[in-house]
Motif scaffolding. Structure first.
Motif, PDB file in Angstrom:
ATOM      1  N   UNK A 152       0.821  -1.212   0.000  1.00  0.00           N
ATOM      2  CA  UNK A 152       0.000   0.000   0.000  1.00  0.00           C
ATOM      3  C   UNK A 152       0.850   1.254   0.000  1.00  0.00           C
ATOM      4  N   UNK A 153       1.845   1.290   0.897  1.00  0.00           N
ATOM      5  CA  UNK A 153       2.734   2.455   0.984  1.00  0.00           C
ATOM      6  C   UNK A 153       3.531   2.620  -0.315  1.00  0.00           C
ATOM      7  N   UNK A 154       4.029   1.505  -0.831  1.00  0.00           N
ATOM      8  CA  UNK A 154       4.831   1.550  -2.045  1.00  0.00           C
ATOM      9  C   UNK A 154       4.009   2.091  -3.217  1.00  0.00           C
ATOM     10  N   UNK A 155       2.769   1.605  -3.328  1.00  0.00           N
ATOM     11  CA  UNK A 155       1.912   2.044  -4.428  1.00  0.00           C
ATOM     12  C   UNK A 155       1.590   3.531  -4.297  1.00  0.00           C
ATOM     13  N   UNK A 156       1.341   3.957  -3.075  1.00  0.00           N
ATOM     14  CA  UNK A 156       1.013   5.357  -2.842  1.00  0.00           C
ATOM     15  C   UNK A 156       2.212   6.261  -3.162  1.00  0.00           C
ATOM     16  N   UNK A 157       3.402   5.826  -2.708  1.00  0.00           N
ATOM     17  CA  UNK A 157       4.623   6.577  -2.988  1.00  0.00           C
ATOM     18  C   UNK A 157       4.897   6.617  -4.491  1.00  0.00           C
ATOM     19  N   UNK A 158       4.664   5.472  -5.150  1.00  0.00           N
ATOM     20  CA  UNK A 158       4.881   5.382  -6.591  1.00  0.00           C
ATOM     21  C   UNK A 158       3.938   6.319  -7.328  1.00  0.00           C
ATOM     22  N   UNK A 159       2.695   6.374  -6.856  1.00  0.00           N
ATOM     23  CA  UNK A 159       1.731   7.259  -7.508  1.00  0.00           C
ATOM     24  C   UNK A 159       2.150   8.707  -7.352  1.00  0.00           C
ATOM     25  N   UNK A 160       2.598   9.060  -6.150  1.00  0.00           N
ATOM     26  CA  UNK A 160       3.009  10.442  -5.899  1.00  0.00           C
ATOM     27  C   UNK A 160       4.223  10.814  -6.750  1.00  0.00           C
ATOM     28  N   UNK A 161       5.144   9.877  -6.905  1.00  0.00           N
ATOM     29  CA  UNK A 161       6.393  10.206  -7.598  1.00  0.00           C
ATOM     30  C   UNK A 161       6.273  10.051  -9.112  1.00  0.00           C
ATOM     31  N   UNK A 162       5.504   9.077  -9.581  1.00  0.00           N
ATOM     32  CA  UNK A 162       5.516   8.778 -11.022  1.00  0.00           C
ATOM     33  C   UNK A 162       4.125   8.828 -11.648  1.00  0.00           C
ATOM     34  N   UNK A 163       3.106   9.241 -10.885  1.00  0.00           N
ATOM     35  CA  UNK A 163       1.720   9.266 -11.369  1.00  0.00           C
ATOM     36  C   UNK A 163       1.292   7.875 -11.845  1.00  0.00           C
ATOM     37  N   UNK A 164       1.836   6.840 -11.275  1.00  0.00           N
ATOM     38  CA  UNK A 164       1.488   5.479 -11.663  1.00  0.00           C
ATOM     39  C   UNK A 164       1.748   4.587 -10.454  1.00  0.00           C
ATOM     40  N   UNK A 165       0.708   3.927  -9.994  1.00  0.00           N
ATOM     41  CA  UNK A 165       0.823   3.165  -8.746  1.00  0.00           C
ATOM     42  C   UNK A 165       1.159   1.688  -8.966  1.00  0.00           C
ATOM     43  N   UNK A 166       1.437   1.262 -10.229  1.00  0.00           N
ATOM     44  CA  UNK A 166       1.655  -0.172 -10.450  1.00  0.00           C
ATOM     45  C   UNK A 166       2.930  -0.675  -9.803  1.00  0.00           C
ATOM     46  N   UNK A 167       2.791  -1.839  -9.172  1.00  0.00           N
ATOM     47  CA  UNK A 167       3.928  -2.443  -8.475  1.00  0.00           C
ATOM     48  C   UNK A 167       4.062  -3.908  -8.863  1.00  0.00           C
ATOM     49  N   UNK A 168       5.248  -4.463  -8.647  1.00  0.00           N
ATOM     50  CA  UNK A 168       5.471  -5.880  -8.880  1.00  0.00           C
ATOM     51  C   UNK A 168       6.525  -6.367  -7.894  1.00  0.00           C
ATOM     52  N   UNK A 169       6.830  -7.643  -7.917  1.00  0.00           N
ATOM     53  CA  UNK A 169       7.775  -8.208  -6.949  1.00  0.00           C
ATOM     54  C   UNK A 169       8.997  -8.818  -7.623  1.00  0.00           C
ATOM     55  N   UNK A 170      10.128  -8.676  -6.944  1.00  0.00           N
ATOM     56  CA  UNK A 170      11.328  -9.402  -7.346  1.00  0.00           C
ATOM     57  C   UNK A 170      11.869 -10.107  -6.112  1.00  0.00           C
ATOM     58  N   UNK A 171      12.601 -11.177  -6.347  1.00  0.00           N
ATOM     59  CA  UNK A 171      13.319 -11.829  -5.256  1.00  0.00           C
ATOM     60  C   UNK A 171      14.375 -10.840  -4.757  1.00  0.00           C
ATOM     61  N   UNK A 172      14.495 -10.718  -3.436  1.00  0.00           N
ATOM     62  CA  UNK A 172      15.489  -9.804  -2.885  1.00  0.00           C
ATOM     63  C   UNK A 172      16.807 -10.536  -2.730  1.00  0.00           C
ATOM     64  N   UNK A 173      17.808 -10.080  -3.461  1.00  0.00           N
ATOM     65  CA  UNK A 173      19.124 -10.718  -3.373  1.00  0.00           C
ATOM     66  C   UNK A 173      19.859 -10.166  -2.167  1.00  0.00           C
ATOM     67  N   UNK A 174      20.525 -11.048  -1.449  1.00  0.00           N
ATOM     68  CA  UNK A 174      21.217 -10.627  -0.244  1.00  0.00           C
ATOM     69  C   UNK A 174      22.589 -10.064  -0.596  1.00  0.00           C
ATOM     70  N   UNK A 175      22.800  -8.848  -0.200  1.00  0.00           N
ATOM     71  CA  UNK A 175      24.092  -8.182  -0.311  1.00  0.00           C
ATOM     72  C   UNK A 175      24.753  -8.245  -1.704  1.00  0.00           C
TER      73      UNK A 175
END
Lengths: 172, 501
Positions: free
Chosen positions: B182-205
């Motif tokens: 929710x926060x990510x989508x809201x921040x994305x909308x504010x910054x890029x006028x587009x709230x679409x999000x997706x997921x990636x595996x988080x690589x460690x270090x």
């Protein structure tokens, strides 16, 4: 005369007296003394010997106090007594609380209305500063007494956006 | 070549572009919002146009107003800088439709690359390795959670149109996914006028290693070596260097070839950056393309001797690249530190305000790209970057100590900056050893606290300041916490400039 000064969260005691030799000063800070000899000082630039070591300090004033620069370190020095006088009397601790932003920010959402019962940790207001969103949460459980802001308002630290009265028994 | 270029940006990058234009004999047009009336980028351009209210949507993100300003000033091209409209294909298309040149890649290439999920598909089809993750955006929380379970936690939520760490959240606990999304989508909308999000595996270090590319309209593509941008906080780079301590000639050649392949696959023209994550075992994965000039472009300019902004203008004007891959060499070692208005003692929280004193560092091998002056306002509405300090030296160690020296000379008062923290990073043993990765700061500097000796020096400085000012009760003017422009304390700031420099 000793003064109380604040840097961040820390309080300091400082007193100044004349030292040995022309232009020399003795500065006591938190019980430790420093010999300070001023080589040149003016226009916000100060060249000094502190305990025999040469240092250049830059200073500049802002509404919050005096900023000082030394070799990559910057500190904001505020007059603690003046601040205490300005703050005035506070309501008794623990019976009420207000939320205030940690930095200047813009209000993007208000999540509660006057009279709402809120839990500790519940988000009351969302603010954004430089594109980063922060949730301001209730410090205690209680009832919203007042909302002092609107969406889109520019707000500053110290400004109370939402006031909450403590009430442990939440009516159904 | 162009006669007049409008810069659709603000701050240090607008100043940087103005400098290139002036050196090329091209007139520069700045645009500004009501919050930026006194800004440095406004004062340094040849002309300046007020385009709207402080809120970026009314000014720096307002396409109609920027186009109108360009027509009014008879600009023949628009440089978007980075952020704001830089990677917005509809803006690029609009500029062309209005009979002007957009200084950046063609909108078709931007469309392919700007959306991260589309870019991931394109790269995989071109044989460039990508990190495990989703190939399309998702708004349904249940489906997002299912994807996360399949990838395995930790996962990273990214904004499809994202950049600069905005709309990005690492999630280690499945229970936190909904809130973070929710926060990510809201921040994305504010910054890029587009709230679409997706997921990636988080690589460690992993290390963050990116390749600078330049491509002209005639099919010539070169890379200008790598930048290692592993030192980050809040997923945003703060220290960058080139060459990367992790690359040998073979890996550099392979990553360079991959970057050129990426540019060709996308039909890329102009300057761009291909970002990769590099694992400890030496595997690299395509991360994204930044279809614009990068914040950290100066380190590449320092080691290659090539002015990337001038190249951008030449390419946009239809010129051929003046060099090929074999002509390019990297000489010495360059480091950049980003100076943001933020407080390193409070989680790098933004610190807007008024710059009470700003003095530029100088000396051999030092470059300072700054968007501020003494007295500049740092508005709450925009990115907190103030300036960038860049050094060049013979090798990494000499560049490191030169950077520390230059940071000690880089005076910024009135807003919080991470300068003291940056000095600590550069002085840390793992940095000296070149063991940098994207979680460097949380791993090695989470215990950092500011120097206590500096507090005593500050208390002595405060005393000297008061003696100088005679009356000197700092804070006596506190009746105007909002910064009354007519307050004598504001004119004191100006008085400081004259004497201190």
């Amino acid at each position: 005369m000793s003064e109380r000064l604040r840097i961040g969260e820390r309080m300091h005691e400082r007193s100044v007296s004349s030292g040995s030799g022309e232009g020399a000063l003795r500065v006591d800070i938190d019980g430790r003394s420093y010999d300070v000899e001023v080589c040149s000082s003016g226009g916000g630039r100060h060249c000094v010997l502190i305990d025999g070591k040469l240092a250049t300090l830059f200073t500049a004033r802002s509404p919050e106090g005096t900023w000082v620069w030394w070799k990559g370190h910057s500190r904001l020095v505020a007059d603690a007594e003046r601040e205490a006088r300005r703050a005035g009397p506070r309501s008794a601790a623990g019976t009420s609380a207000g939320v205030s932003p940690a930095t200047p920010a813009v209000v993007t959402a208000i999540m509660v209305k006057t009279g709402d019962n809120v839990a500790e940790g519940q988000t009351l207001v969302v603010v954004t500063a430089m594109k980063m969103e922060t949730c301001l949460v209730a410090q205690l459980a209680g009832r919203v007494r007042a909302i002092n802001t609107v969406v889109g308002a520019k707000v500053r630290p110290g400004e109370i956006l939402v006031e909450i009265d403590r009430c442990d028994i939440v009516p159904s | 070549m162009f006669t007049r270029v409008l810069i659709a940006n603000r701050g240090e990058i607008a100043v940087r572009i103005t400098r290139a234009l002036r050196e090329m004999g091209i007139a520069s047009v700045a645009v500004y919002s009501e919050a930026d009336r006194g800004a440095r980028h406004v004062a340094t351009a040849d002309e300046a146009v007020l385009i709207g209210e402080a809120d970026a949507s009314a000014s720096y993100l307002n396409v109609d107003r920027i186009i109108a300003a360009a027509h009014r000033t008879r600009a023949d091209a628009i440089h978007p800088g980075y952020g704001f409209l830089a990677e917005n294909p509809s803006f690029a298309r609009r500029v062309a439709d209005e009979g002007m040149v957009f200084i950046g890649p063609p909108p078709e290439a931007m469309l392919k690359l700007g959306n991260k999920t589309t870019a991931r598909r394109l790269m995989r089809d071109s044989g460039v390795p990508v990190t495990p993750g989703m190939d399309a955006t998702e708004i349904d929380m249940e489906k997002l959670a299912a994807h996360a379970d399949r990838l395995g936690y930790p996962v990273v939520i990214k904004a499809a149109m994202g950049g600069g760490g905005k709309g990005m959240r690492v999630v280690a606990d499945p229970g936190d996914l909904r809130d973070a999304a929710g926060r990510a989508a809201s921040e994305a909308h504010a910054a890029f006028c587009d709230a679409s999000i997706y997921l990636e595996k988080y690589l460690d270090r992993p290390r963050h290693v990116e390749l600078q590319i330049l491509a002209d309209s005639y099919g010539n593509v070169v890379h200008l070596f790598e930048r290692d941008c592993s030192i980050q906080r809040r997923h945003q780079k703060i220290i960058e260097e080139t060459p990367s301590p992790a690359l040998d000639e073979d890996l550099r050649r392979r990553m360079g070839a991959a970057a050129v392949a990426v540019a060709r696959a996308a039909g890329y023209v102009n300057a761009g950056t291909v970002e990769f994550l590099l694992t400890e075992s030496g595997e690299f994965y395509f991360l994204e393309v930044n279809a614009r000039l990068q914040v950290e472009h100066p380190i590449t300019e320092m080691v290659t001797g090539i002015d990337l902004v001038r190249c951008q203008l030449e390419i946009a004007a239809g010129e051929k690249l003046a060099f090929n891959q074999e002509d390019l060499t990297s000489r010495g070692h360059a480091i950049e530190c980003r100076i943001y208005a933020e407080d390193p003692t409070r989680g790098f929280m933004p610190s807007p305000g008024r710059v009470a004193l700003a003095l530029s560092p100088d000396g051999p091998g030092v470059r300072y790209d700054s968007g501020i002056w003494t007295g500049s306002d740092v508005p709450v509405h925009y990115d907190p970057i103030l300036s960038k300090l860049i050094v060049l030296a013979e090798d990494r160690e000499r560049a490191r100590v030169r950077m520390i020296r230059a940071l000690q000379d880089c005076v910024v008062l009135g807003v919080r900056t991470p300068i003291e923290f940056l000095i600590a990073v550069l002085g840390s043993q793992p940095f000296i050893a070149g063991q940098t990765h994207t979680r460097f700061i949380e791993q090695h500097l989470s215990e950092w606290c500011p120097d206590e000796e500096a507090e005593r020096f500050a208390l002595i400085g405060h005393m000297l300041d008061r003696r100088d000012q005679g009356t000197g009760l700092p804070g006596a003017h506190s009746a105007a916490p909002g910064g009354d422009p007519h307050s004598p304390w504001q004119s004191l700031g100006d008085w400081d400039i004259v004497h201190a420099r």
